[in-house]
Design a protein around this motif. Structure first.
Motif, short mmCIF file in Angstrom:
data_model
loop_
_atom_site.label_atom_id
_atom_site.label_comp_id
_atom_site.label_asym_id
_atom_site.label_seq_id
_atom_site.Cartn_x
_atom_site.Cartn_y
_atom_site.Cartn_z
N PRO A 126 0.54 -1.14 0.46
CA PRO A 126 0.00 -0.02 0.55
C PRO A 126 1.33 1.07 -0.59
O PRO A 126 0.43 2.11 -0.41
CB PRO A 126 -0.81 -0.22 1.36
CG PRO A 126 0.25 -0.71 2.52
CD PRO A 126 0.88 -1.88 0.91
N ARG A 127 2.04 0.86 0.32
CA ARG A 127 2.91 1.87 0.48
C ARG A 127 3.31 2.63 -0.95
O ARG A 127 3.91 3.59 -1.21
CB ARG A 127 3.84 2.23 1.90
CG ARG A 127 3.49 2.76 2.68
CD ARG A 127 4.14 2.07 4.06
NE ARG A 127 4.66 0.28 3.77
CZ ARG A 127 5.89 -0.05 4.69
NH1 ARG A 127 6.58 1.00 5.92
NH2 ARG A 127 5.81 -0.91 4.34
N SER A 128 4.13 1.62 -1.62
CA SER A 128 5.15 1.40 -2.74
C SER A 128 4.00 0.99 -4.12
O SER A 128 4.72 1.44 -5.23
CB SER A 128 6.50 0.89 -2.56
OG SER A 128 5.56 -0.60 -3.20
N GLY A 129 3.29 0.55 -4.09
CA GLY A 129 2.26 0.08 -5.12
C GLY A 129 2.92 -0.99 -5.67
O GLY A 129 2.25 -1.47 -7.10
N LEU A 130 4.37 -1.74 -5.64
CA LEU A 130 4.96 -2.61 -5.99
C LEU A 130 3.95 -3.96 -5.60
O LEU A 130 3.53 -4.01 -4.36
CB LEU A 130 6.10 -2.72 -5.28
CG LEU A 130 7.26 -1.00 -5.58
CD1 LEU A 130 8.75 -1.26 -5.26
CD2 LEU A 130 7.09 -0.97 -7.27
N ILE A 131 4.47 -5.00 -6.22
CA ILE A 131 4.01 -6.37 -5.72
C ILE A 131 4.34 -7.13 -3.82
O ILE A 131 5.74 -6.94 -4.27
CB ILE A 131 4.79 -7.52 -6.56
CG1 ILE A 131 3.79 -7.27 -7.93
CG2 ILE A 131 3.46 -8.77 -5.89
CD1 ILE A 131 3.92 -8.26 -8.99
N ALA A 132 3.80 -6.92 -3.51
CA ALA A 132 4.01 -6.83 -1.90
C ALA A 132 3.75 -8.88 -1.84
O ALA A 132 5.10 -9.60 -1.18
CB ALA A 132 3.58 -6.33 -0.65
N ALA A 133 3.45 -9.35 -2.11
CA ALA A 133 3.18 -11.22 -2.42
C ALA A 133 2.67 -11.90 -3.41
O ALA A 133 1.12 -10.16 -4.42
CB ALA A 133 2.00 -11.24 -1.01
N LEU A 134 3.13 -12.61 -4.17
CA LEU A 134 2.23 -13.76 -4.78
C LEU A 134 1.47 -14.77 -3.91
O LEU A 134 1.55 -14.94 -3.56
CB LEU A 134 3.36 -14.05 -5.97
CG LEU A 134 4.28 -12.66 -7.02
CD1 LEU A 134 5.41 -13.86 -7.57
CD2 LEU A 134 3.38 -12.49 -7.65
N ALA A 135 -0.07 -14.77 -4.69
CA ALA A 135 -0.61 -15.89 -4.09
C ALA A 135 0.03 -17.10 -3.84
O ALA A 135 -0.30 -17.24 -3.08
CB ALA A 135 -1.82 -15.66 -4.97
N ALA A 136 0.85 -17.73 -4.85
CA ALA A 136 1.34 -19.10 -4.66
C ALA A 136 2.83 -19.26 -4.05
O ALA A 136 3.47 -20.43 -2.95
CB ALA A 136 2.78 -18.76 -5.94
N PHE A 137 3.06 -17.67 -3.19
CA PHE A 137 4.49 -17.14 -1.77
C PHE A 137 4.01 -17.31 -0.57
O PHE A 137 5.18 -17.04 0.14
CB PHE A 137 5.44 -16.38 -2.66
CG PHE A 137 5.85 -16.97 -3.73
CD1 PHE A 137 7.63 -16.36 -4.03
CD2 PHE A 137 5.60 -17.69 -5.37
CE1 PHE A 137 8.13 -17.02 -4.91
CE2 PHE A 137 6.38 -17.83 -6.02
CZ PHE A 137 7.97 -17.40 -5.97
N GLY A 138 2.67 -17.26 -0.60
CA GLY A 138 2.50 -16.97 0.68
C GLY A 138 2.38 -14.56 0.54
O GLY A 138 2.10 -14.14 0.50
N ARG A 139 3.68 -14.76 0.82
CA ARG A 139 4.12 -13.66 0.15
C ARG A 139 5.74 -12.89 -0.36
O ARG A 139 6.47 -14.25 -0.18
CB ARG A 139 4.19 -12.44 1.94
CG ARG A 139 5.21 -12.69 2.89
CD ARG A 139 5.38 -12.62 4.40
NE ARG A 139 5.96 -12.74 5.16
CZ ARG A 139 6.97 -12.25 6.07
NH1 ARG A 139 7.68 -11.24 5.07
NH2 ARG A 139 8.00 -12.54 6.85
N SER A 140 6.31 -12.27 0.23
CA SER A 140 7.38 -11.82 -0.64
C SER A 140 8.54 -11.64 0.82
O SER A 140 8.08 -10.49 0.55
CB SER A 140 8.18 -10.86 -1.93
OG SER A 140 8.55 -10.88 -2.15
#
Length: 833
Positions: A486-500
């Motif tokens: 929510p702060r950067s707009g970058l991908i923070a998590a992929l559904a397959a990974f749980g989170r990055s």
């Protein structure tokens, strides 16, 4: 036993474009060929060798008398048509079909004009050679491949003569030039002759010496010919003979059969060229996709409707496109005016392709009788990926709806409603959404046509910003969602990974790059000198039943990155659209992708296949997609429910499809994708550019300005991700072509009109075209991820379906007759294999 020979292969290497533009290249071709023809008349023992069909085409058009002199020398065996390609392209960056057409256009031209079919291919000056090339060469009928780069200081080979085994297992004899370069200077012919004799005696076999002035043409000189005659008369240990690449190949056939084997591709050379002049690289990817799609559309209309097939237009468009695959154009080492020429040429080729596709769509629609008032026709030619997003713009009506709130609803031609979403169009007019951008997702025919219509409905009681789309009841099932920071707009998590666990993905980095246009002598670009900072909080610009678009804006000094992250509730892909304003000289832009995977390995597409690249932090090259596979680091975060995606500790993969971003490095599970590179135009490192702080900069730097590009990202089980990547890359290069307002006769045509279907997503369609003889359908397919695969191909008219078995990376070219009979044929000639 035949005496050992030194084969003198006279050529005049001529870059059609480099420090000069193409018209100067054409002019020099005439001068060089005239000199060669005169030399052959004067010196009865000389043989002149030259390739590149485009140079002969220029000669045929601009100097017919010279062209006839060349034909006379070819018939006499004095002028050897060598190599046989249309151009000497880069062979790291073009798509597989682009290389096939480069070879096909050259070989067909030389066969037609000179009855010549060279057996040895060569790309002397290309900057590395992809591991899929051996299969393409063999299927094109070649017996040997000759190259100069990478040179000995860049790539260690076991011998000058070796057997090159490609990623699919195909083996072809290869030779790296060992004596000098592919040309000689004004004053070193005797040195080269002595070196050739010494090497022949040392190896106990024949060796070649490539000679003749070259790069801006030239060829043989009278002084060099006199020196050669005198040297040959003195030399008694070996024969010194004027020769050709084909004769050399014949002479070393037995030695080549037992030569050492080199696996994979031949890298690395000039790492800057993986990114330099990024506009051209993006145009090459998009142009190839557009051409293949338009050719397929024309083929469908020819086959189903009997429409005229635009063979001459297509050939013109293909020739324009493959000309720009030349290694000093696509690789990015030419001058700025040549870059502008190439962009203009891509525009010409693209305009031809668009015109062909529109005519094909109109022919398939059978006219305008009984047409809906707002029809939509969608052409699709990507059977590896059938369920895809479609977007287009249209007018809501002939005039604006001045009052009320109106929304568009989308229906297939058979009346079935499809969920759609209205979005901001390109134009910015305050006319109550008179023009609309429409997006939707549907299952499209592999190759074929889908037809729809739109209707406008007035919505009561809602403001203009509400209800951006309509979701029919029971339409679609959402999949697990990925998350944006929510702060950067970058991908923070992929559904397959749980989170990055290693940080947000696709963060833009400013990286030092003081290399020349080629990146000569540089192996990596890892020094981060700046980071883009958020200019504001990310904000949602579109939200509806089809997708959500979140925009983030980041800045570094006078440069800016605007990124739209597009997530789809019913499509397992994140789309990233970038608009970059770049004002950094002698730096490059990279995107950081920390995967958080341990024991990670990276599989990258190359022309004709795919190959694993090392996790060494060095700059490497790939085609349009890559897959990073590993295991999730334990303790990294919550994992999605079992059964939906892999559980903790099991293999995971992330796939990235790109649109012309070929350079990257990979280390410790982190990918850094190269996007832009601002070296000075056509700059060689020996030329001093001065300091960055110079008060009066005078040089021109590449990639300054505005750039737009897209990426597609998916994640999950490695096998599924790999299988999806070829189709995603083809979708990114050529999304479905949607034609709003193009009429169709609803009484004559169906809602969905399939032409070709392909089962197995890892098998991709390279070409769907009319045969050279105009009588049959040609379908070219390739297994694209390196897995033995059983597939099925279905043609709907005539109704025929057949099973196919593919070895890893195998290319098949099939000919289908009007009555449904089919057979495998040769890659170039399209006759029985």
């Amino acid at each position: 036993m035949a005496p050992i020979s030194v084969h003198l292969i006279c050529n005049a290497h001529l870059d059609p474009v480099w420090q000069w533009r193409w018209d100067e290249g054409a002019s020099e071709a005439l001068a060089t060929f005239r000199t060669a023809a005169d030399m052959l008349d004067e010196h009865p023992g000389l043989i002149f060798c030259h390739n590149e069909a485009v140079l002969y085409q220029w000669t045929e058009r601009l100097d017919p008398a010279l062209f006839e002199a060349i034909r006379r020398h070819v018939r006499a065996g004095r002028w050897a048509i060598s190599g046989g390609w249309f151009i000497q392209p880069d062979v790291n960056l073009p798509g597989t079909e682009s290389l096939v057409r480069t070879i096909a256009e050259g070989r067909r031209y030389f066969r037609d004009r000179f009855d010549a079919a060279p057996r040895v291919a060569y790309n002397f000056d290309s900057f590395g050679h992809g591991g899929g090339l051996p299969q393409i060469l063999r299927r094109a009928g070649y017996e040997m491949y000759i190259h100069m780069r990478p040179q000995a200081g860049e790539l260690t080979l076991p011998a000058d003569l070796y057997r090159w085994r490609g990623v699919d297992g195909t083996v072809i004899p290869a030779y790296r030039i060992a004596i000098g370069l592919y040309h000689t200077e004004h004053d070193n012919i005797e040195d080269r002759l002595r070196e050739g004799v010494e090497l022949a005696l040392k190896l106990g076999r024949d060796v070649p010496v490539f000679w003749g002035l070259g790069n801006h043409g030239g060829g043989a000189t009278r002084r060099d010919l006199a020196a050669i005659d005198a040297f040959a008369a003195r030399e008694t240990r070996v024969r010194v003979v004027h020769s050709t690449p084909d004769r050399f190949s014949d002479a070393v056939r037995e030695a080549a059969a037992v030569a050492p084997v080199v696996d994979g591709d031949l890298q690395r050379c000039f790492t800057g060229c993986y990114t330099s002049l990024s506009r051209l690289k993006r145009q090459a990817v998009a142009g190839l996709g557009r051409l293949a799609q338009s050719e397929a559309a024309a083929t469908v209309s020819f086959w189903l409707r009997g429409a005229d097939f635009p063979a001459d237009e297509l050939r013109q468009a293909w020739n324009i496109h493959i000309f720009n695959d030349f290694h000093d154009v696509l690789a990015g080492s030419c001058i700025e005016p040549a870059e502008r020429d190439a962009l203009d040429q891509y525009g010409r080729s693209g305009d031809i392709a668009r015109s062909i596709a529109l005519r094909a769509a109109a022919a398939l629609n059978r006219g305008s009788l009984s047409s809906p008032s707002l029809p939509v026709t969608v052409l699709h030619a990507n059977p590896s990926l059938r369920r895809v997003p479609v977007e287009f713009e249209c007018m809501a009506d002939h005039r604006p709806f001045w009052k009320g709130t109106w929304r568009m609803r989308l229906y297939r031609a058979d009346g079935r409603e499809i969920a759609c979403q209205e979005e901001q169009p390109e134009s910015l007019l305050p006319f109550n959404n008179w023009r609309r951008r429409i997006s939707f997702i549907d299952d499209l025919p592999g190759v074929g046509v889908s037809r729809y219509y739109l209707k406008a409905f007035e919505i009561k009681g809602l403001g203009p910003a509400q209800d951006q789309g309509h979701m029919p009841k029971g339409h679609g099932t959402p999949i697990a969602a990925s998350r944006l920071d929510p702060r950067s707009g970058l991908i923070a998590a992929l559904a397959a990974f749980g989170r990055s666990p290693a940080g947000p993905m696709f963060e833009p980095l400013v990286v030092e790059d003081t290399g020349d246009a080629w990146g000569a002598g540089l192996g990596s670009y890892r020094k981060v000198v700046g980071r883009f900072k958020p200019s504001c909080r990310p904000f949602v610009i579109e939200q509806g039943p089809v997708r959500a678009i979140t925009r983030s804006v980041r800045a570094f000094k006078a440069s800016r990155v605007v990124m739209d992250a597009i997530t789809y509730p019913s499509w397992p892909v994140i789309e990233l659209r970038f608009r970059v304003t770049w004002n950094e000289e002698r730096r490059r832009l990279k995107l950081r992708v920390p995967t958080g995977l341990s024991a990670a390995k990276l599989l990258a597409e190359v022309p004709g296949g795919a190959i694993f690249r090392p996790a060494d932090g060095e700059e490497h090259v790939h085609g349009r997609w890559l897959v990073i596979e590993g295991t999730e680091i334990r303790g990294a975060g919550k994992t999605p429910p079992r059964g939906t995606f892999p559980s903790r500790g099991s293999p995971l993969a992330i796939g990235v499809a790109s649109s012309g971003q070929h350079g990257f490095d990979f280390k410790d599970g982190e990918l850094r994708l190269s996007v832009l590179r601002s070296s000075a135009y056509c700059h060689e490192r020996g030329f001093d550019l001065g300091t960055r702080s110079s008060p009066c900069p005078q040089w021109k730097f590449a990639d300054i300005g505005v750039h737009e590009f897209r990426l597609l990202v998916t994640a999950g089980v490695p096998a599924s991700v790999k299988a999806m990547m070829p189709g995603l890359a083809d979708h990114l290069a050529a999304p479905p072509a949607a034609y709003a307002h193009l009429p169709y006769d609803a009484d004559q045509v169906p809602a969905v009109e399939p032409f070709l279907a392909l089962r197995r997503s890892s098998v991709r369609l390279l070409a769907c075209k009319r045969s050279w003889d105009g009588e049959a359908l040609i379908v070219r397919l390739q297994e694209a991820v390196g897995k033995k695969t059983a597939a099925a191909l279905k043609i709907f008219q005539p109704a025929v379906e057949f099973s196919l078995s593919f070895a890893p990376f195998e290319i098949k070219t099939l000919r289908v007759e009007r009555d449904g009979r089919w057979r495998a044929v040769r890659l170039i000639e399209e006759d029985p294999a």
